[in-house]
Motif scaffolding. Structure first.
Motif, short mmCIF file in Angstrom:
data_model
loop_
_atom_site.label_atom_id
_atom_site.label_comp_id
_atom_site.label_asym_id
_atom_site.label_seq_id
_atom_site.Cartn_x
_atom_site.Cartn_y
_atom_site.Cartn_z
N GLN A 102 0.66 -1.28 -0.07
CA GLN A 102 0.08 0.19 0.17
C GLN A 102 0.98 1.22 0.10
O GLN A 102 0.63 2.14 -0.61
N ARG A 103 1.94 1.27 0.73
CA ARG A 103 2.94 2.36 0.98
C ARG A 103 3.60 2.62 -0.57
O ARG A 103 3.75 3.68 -1.12
N ARG A 104 3.84 1.63 -1.30
CA ARG A 104 4.30 1.69 -2.55
C ARG A 104 3.21 2.24 -3.74
O ARG A 104 3.64 3.08 -4.43
N GLU A 105 2.05 1.81 -3.57
CA GLU A 105 1.16 2.25 -4.30
C GLU A 105 0.80 3.88 -4.19
O GLU A 105 0.80 4.47 -5.05
N GLN A 106 0.70 4.24 -2.74
CA GLN A 106 0.78 5.88 -2.61
C GLN A 106 1.83 6.59 -3.02
O GLN A 106 1.56 7.61 -3.71
N GLN A 107 3.08 6.07 -2.90
CA GLN A 107 4.19 6.71 -3.52
C GLN A 107 4.05 6.90 -4.97
O GLN A 107 4.25 8.07 -5.36
N GLN A 108 3.63 5.90 -5.86
CA GLN A 108 3.51 5.84 -7.26
C GLN A 108 2.31 6.88 -7.47
O GLN A 108 2.48 7.70 -8.64
N GLN A 109 1.19 7.17 -6.80
CA GLN A 109 0.17 7.96 -7.17
C GLN A 109 0.57 9.41 -6.92
O GLN A 109 0.39 10.16 -7.58
N GLN A 110 1.48 9.59 -5.71
CA GLN A 110 1.82 10.94 -5.53
C GLN A 110 2.85 11.44 -6.70
O GLN A 110 2.98 12.53 -7.40
N GLN A 111 3.56 10.39 -7.13
CA GLN A 111 4.76 10.79 -8.16
C GLN A 111 3.67 11.05 -9.66
O GLN A 111 4.40 11.82 -10.37
N GLN A 112 2.87 10.20 -9.64
CA GLN A 112 2.01 10.46 -11.15
C GLN A 112 1.28 12.09 -10.95
O GLN A 112 1.35 12.61 -12.00
N GLN A 113 0.95 12.13 -9.71
CA GLN A 113 0.17 13.73 -9.58
C GLN A 113 1.34 14.81 -9.86
O GLN A 113 0.82 15.92 -10.35
N GLN A 114 2.44 14.58 -9.49
CA GLN A 114 3.60 15.92 -9.63
C GLN A 114 3.67 15.96 -11.05
O GLN A 114 3.88 15.07 -11.97
#
Length: 107
Positions: free
Chosen positions: A95-107
């Motif tokens: 779940q932590r990895r998925e959150q990081q990926q989502q944050q990177q995609q948003q930037q």
């Protein structure tokens, strides 16, 4: 006088138990009772006399105050919330990895 406390003013044998303020005498227990049984002596003021003792501090005087022992908490099997099972840790990591990926995609 062997120095073993004071002796009764009457019998001069027994150790002193009381001081009579009115008689101005020290009495042992038996003589004190005998003297003050008489009706004209019943109102006398009697003061108990402690036998002379060597001054000694109480045994606890020099001992540092220790807190009472705490009861040990026994670990209850099955109730520990701190212990995580391996697959739970893996799920959290994913779940932590998925959150990081989502944050990177948003930037």
């Amino acid at each position: 006088g062997g120095g073993q406390g004071r002796c009764c003013a009457l019998c001069e044998e027994e150790e002193v138990e009381s001081w009579c303020e009115d008689c101005k005498c020290h009495f042992c227990e038996l003589c004190c009772d005998a003297v003050h049984e008489e009706s004209n002596n019943k109102h006398h003021t009697l003061v108990p006399v402690a036998p002379p003792r060597k001054q000694q501090p109480p045994p606890d005087a020099y001992r540092p105050q220790q807190p009472p022992p705490q009861p040990q908490q026994q670990h209850q099997p099955g109730g520990g919330g701190e212990l995580r099972l391996p697959h739970e840790a893996a799920i959290e990591e994913r779940q932590r990895r998925e959150q990081q990926q989502q944050q990177q995609q948003q930037q």
